[in-house]
Design a protein around this motif. Structure first.
Motif, PDB file in Angstrom:
ATOM      1  N   THR A   1     -11.533   5.435  -2.063  1.00 62.49           N
ATOM      2  CA  THR A   1     -10.881   4.738  -0.953  1.00 62.49           C
ATOM      3  C   THR A   1     -11.773   4.740   0.277  1.00 62.49           C
TER       4      THR A   1
ATOM      5  N   GLU B   1       1.051   4.158  -2.764  1.00 65.68           N
ATOM      6  CA  GLU B   1       0.766   5.563  -2.437  1.00 65.68           C
ATOM      7  C   GLU B   1       1.903   6.476  -2.904  1.00 65.68           C
TER       8      GLU B   1
ATOM      9  N   THR C   1       0.833  -1.198   0.000  1.00 66.81           N
ATOM     10  CA  THR C   1       0.000   0.000   0.000  1.00 66.81           C
ATOM     11  C   THR C   1       0.868   1.248   0.000  1.00 66.81           C
TER      12      THR C   1
ATOM     13  N   GLN D   1      -5.448   6.971   4.328  1.00 63.81           N
ATOM     14  CA  GLN D   1      -4.858   7.002   2.994  1.00 63.81           C
ATOM     15  C   GLN D   1      -5.250   8.298   2.284  1.00 63.81           C
TER      16      GLN D   1
END
Lengths: 303, 273
Positions: free
Chosen positions: B221, B205, B201, B226
Motif C-alpha cells: 500500500t 479494510e 476502501t 491505511q
C-alpha cells in the motif's frame, strides 16, 4: 465494461473559420468527410455497375431462372447458379474449418507460448504466407498437390484440392487477426487466472479465448470472406466443371472462377449472366457480414 | 500438504497458531535483466496477521509480492534469487509446483480484474480447476466466499449478471472472494484500494481485518494511514541508486514512535516523498 473505462464524449461542434486553428480543423474535417464519401461512393459504384450489368439477364430470364435452373448453359438459356453457390460455400467453409482452428492455435502459440524470438519469427512467416500472390499458391496446388490427389483419387482437380490451397491462404489472415485480438486483452486477465492457480492451458481455453470471442469470431469471418472471394488459386485446382459438390474428389466450379473463366468471351445475355454471378457473390459476402453482426457480437474485445 | 487436503480445509483456521512465521523471506534479490530492482531482503511474515509493505514507488514492493506466488516468472527477463519459505516449502526453488503454490497463495491486483463473464462463471472456472465438480458444492462455496466478503446480500441473488457490471468496489470484493474460493492460506494484495473510492476502501479494510483470522495477508500500500489502520506489521522499503531494499520493519507503532532510521521517521511523518 469496467468502471475505469473512459467514456468518450462527442467532441464539441467545430466552429468554422475562426482563426488559423479552426481553419486547420475545418480542412481536416472536410478531408475526413471526403474520404468517407469516397469509400461509400466506391461501394455504391460497384453495386450500380453490377446491377446495370445484370439487368439484361434478369429481365430476360428472371431471377428465378438463376436459382431454379438445373444447369449452367447461359448460351442455351440455362442459368442455374445453385451448384456454383454450393461449391463456393463448400470450398470456403472447408477452408475455414481447417484454417480457423489452426489459425487460433497459431495466435495462442505466438501470444502465450513462443518466446520473443520464436514469436517474432513465426509472425514473419505468417506475414510472408499472406503476401504470397494467389497465383503462386495455384501453381503449387496445380503441380504438387493435384498430382498427389490424382494418384489417390483421379482426376485430382477437386474440391479437396481447393480446400487445402485455400486453407493455407486463409490461415495467416485468421492467425494474425486473432493474435491482434488476443493482444488487445488486458494482461490482468491472463495473469489473474494464473494467480488463481489455473493451469496455462485452462487459463487460455476458459478465460482468455472466451474473453476474446468477438475478436476471434471477427478473424474467422474475415478469413471466410477472403476465401469466398478468392479466384485464381481456386480456379487452378478445382477442375471447374459445373456440378454440385457431392464428394471431396468431385470437380467443382466457384462463382468467382465462373466470372474469370467466361468473361473473356461472353457476349449479350451470357455476359450479363456473369454479372448476376457477381451479384450472387456480393450477396453471400453481405449475408456473412449481417450474420456476424447478429451473433458475432462486438468486434472489439471487452475491456 | 497436497491439493486435496487444502481443498477440504475449512476457511476459518484457528487463529494465532504458535508459529513464528508463515512466510520467511531469506536474502531475496530480484533483477529485471541487468537492473536490480530489489536487493537482499530478509523478512519474516507471521501467520494470521496483516503485513503491510510500504514505501515510495519503485522500491520493489510489488516485485517481492509477486515472488511469493511466482507470478514474477511471467515477466520477461525477471530473475529472483534467494529463498522464500511458505511453511517449509521453498517457493523460489527450481522444481516448485506452481499450480499448487498459486492455490495456496491467492492474489488480488491493483485494478479489479473480474473475468468478463457472469459472476457465477467467475467462480466456476476457478472451482472446476480446483476439482470442485458438483453444482451443489460449487454453489455452497460461492455462497461462502460471497458472504466472507460481504457481497452476498448485494449480489447473491444475481449471480448470472456480468461481473463487469458491478461497481469498482464490488468488483474488487468479488476478486477477493474469487481468490478465497481456492481456500488459500495466504492472500497477497497489491494496492487493492488504490482504484477505489473512500467508502469502498473502508469496506475492504474492514473485510481484511475480518479475514486475517483465517488467512495470512500481505498488502502493498502507498497509503500510510491505511497501513496504520489495518497492519499488524509493517515493512518499509526504500531505494538506493535505483535498487530497492528493506529499510526497517516492525509494528506500525515501532516504526513511527521508535524509528531506527531518520528516513523512517521522516517518511512516516510526512516529511519526505
Amino acid at each position: 465494461m469496467t468502471s475505469s473505462q473512459t467514456i468518450i464524449s462527442r467532441p464539441p461542434r467545430i466552429r468554422l473559420f475562426r482563426g488559423p486553428l479552426a481553419l486547420k480543423d475545418a480542412v481536416f474535417v472536410v478531408v475526413l468527410w471526403a474520404s468517407g464519401v469516397l469509400a461509400i461512393g466506391a461501394m455504391a459504384g460497384v453495386l450500380i455497375v453490377l446491377a446495370i450489368g445484370s439487368a439484361p439477364a434478369l429481365t430476360e430470364a428472371g431471377l428465378g431462372a438463376f436459382v431454379a435452373d438445373g444447369d449452367w448453359y447461359p448460351t442455351a438459356g440455362e442459368y442455374g447458379l445453385v451448384a456454383m453457390v454450393a461449391a463456393t460455400l463448400a470450398v470456403s467453409a472447408g477452408a475455414l474449418a481447417v484454417a480457423g482452428p489452426l489459425g487460433i492455435l497459431c495466435a495462442v502459440y505466438i501470444r502465450y507460448y513462443a518466446g520473443d524470438v520464436a514469436g517474432a519469427a513465426f509472425r514473419v512467416v505468417l506475414m510472408t504466407l499472406a503476401a504470397i500472390p494467389s497465383v503462386v499458391y495455384g501453381l503449387w496446388g496445380m503441380t504438387v498437390l493435384v498430382p498427389h490427389i490424382a494418384a489417390w483419387q483421379p482426376p485430382g482437380t477437386s474440391l479437396l484440392a481447393g480446400v487445402i490451397v485455400l486453407s493455407i491462404m486463409v490461415l495467416p489472415t485468421v492467425a494474425v487477426l486473432a493474435e491482434a485480438g488476443l493482444r488487445q486483452l488486458p494482461a490482468s486477465l491472463y495473469l489473474g487466472s494464473l494467480a488463481l492457480g489455473c493451469a496455462r492451458h485452462a487459463a487460455i481455453k476458459r478465460i482468455v479465448l472466451s474473453s476474446a470471442k468477438g475478436a476471434v469470431a471477427a478473424a474467422c469471418m474475415l478469413g471466410l470472406a477472403r476465401a469466398l472471394g478468392e479466384t485464381m488459386a481456386v480456379l487452378m485446382v478445382v477442375g471447374n466443371a459445373v456440378a454440385m459438390p457431392d464428394s471431396p474428389f468431385a470437380s467443382v466450379r466457384t462463382l468467382p472462377a465462373n466470372i474469370a473463366l467466361e468473361m473473356a468471351y461472353a457476349i449479350d445475355v451470357h455476359r450479363s449472366a456473369l454479372f448476376v454471378s457477381g451479384l450472387f457473390l456480393m450477396a453471400m459476402v453481405g449475408l456473412l457480414l449481417v450474420l456476424r453482426r447478429c451473433w458475432g457480437g462486438a468486434d472489439a474485445p471487452q475491456s | 500438504m497436497n491439493v486435496q487436503a487444502t481443498g477440504t480445509r475449512k476457511l476459518d483456521l484457528s487463529p494465532g497458531r504458535a508459529e513464528a512465521s508463515h512466510i520467511r523471506v531469506e536474502n531475496v534479490t530480484v533483477a529485471y535483466g541487468a537492473i536490480k530492482a530489489l536487493s537482499d531482503v530478509s523478512l519474516s511474515i507471521p501467520p494470521g496477521r496483516i503485513t503491510a509493505l510500504i514505501g515510495p514507488s519503485g522500491c520493489g514492493k510489488t516485485s517481492l509480492l509477486t515472488c511469493v506466488n511466482r507470478l514474477i516468472d511471467l515477466i520477461p527477463g525477471a530473475n529472483a534469487s534467494g529463498r522464500i519459505l511458505v511453511r517449509d516449502t521453498d517457493v523460489l526453488a527450481r522444481g516448485a509446483d506452481l499450480l499448487r503454490l498459486r492455490k495456496r497463495v491467492g492474489m488480488v491486483f491493483q485494478k479489479p480484474n473480474p473475468f468478463p463473464f457472469s459472476i457465477r462463471r467467475n467462480f466456476d472456472i476457478v472451482l472446476s480447476e480446483f476439482g470442485v465438480r458438483r453444482r451443489a458444492d460449487r454453489d455452497a462455496r460461492i455462497d461462502e466466499c460471497l458472504r466472507a466478503v460481504g457481497l452476498h446480500a448485494e449480489i447473491g441473488h444475481r449471480l448470472d449478471m456480468s461481473a463487469c457490471a458491478l461497481s469498482g468496489g464490488q468488483q474488487q470484493r468479488l476478486c477477493i472472494a474469487r481468490a478465497l474460493a481456492t481456500r488459500p492460506e495466504i492472500l497477497l494484495l497489491d494496492e487493492p484500494c488504490s482504484a477505489l473510492d473512500p467508502m469502498s476502501t473502508m469496506t475492504i479494510e474492514r473485510l481484511l481485518l475480518k479475514l486475517k483470522d483465517s488467512v495470512t495477508l500481505v498488502i502493498v500500500t502507498h497509503n500510510l494511514s491505511q497501513a496504520r489502520r489495518i497492519a499488524d506489521q509493517c515493512a518499509l522499503f526504500w531505494t538506493r541508486r535505483g535498487t530497492g531494499y528493506l529499510l526497517e520493519h516492525g509494528t506500525m507503532a515501532d516504526l513511527s514512535e521508535r524509528p531506527q532510521n531518520q528516513v523512517t521517521d521522516d517518511y512516516l511523518n510526512g516529511r519526505l516523498a
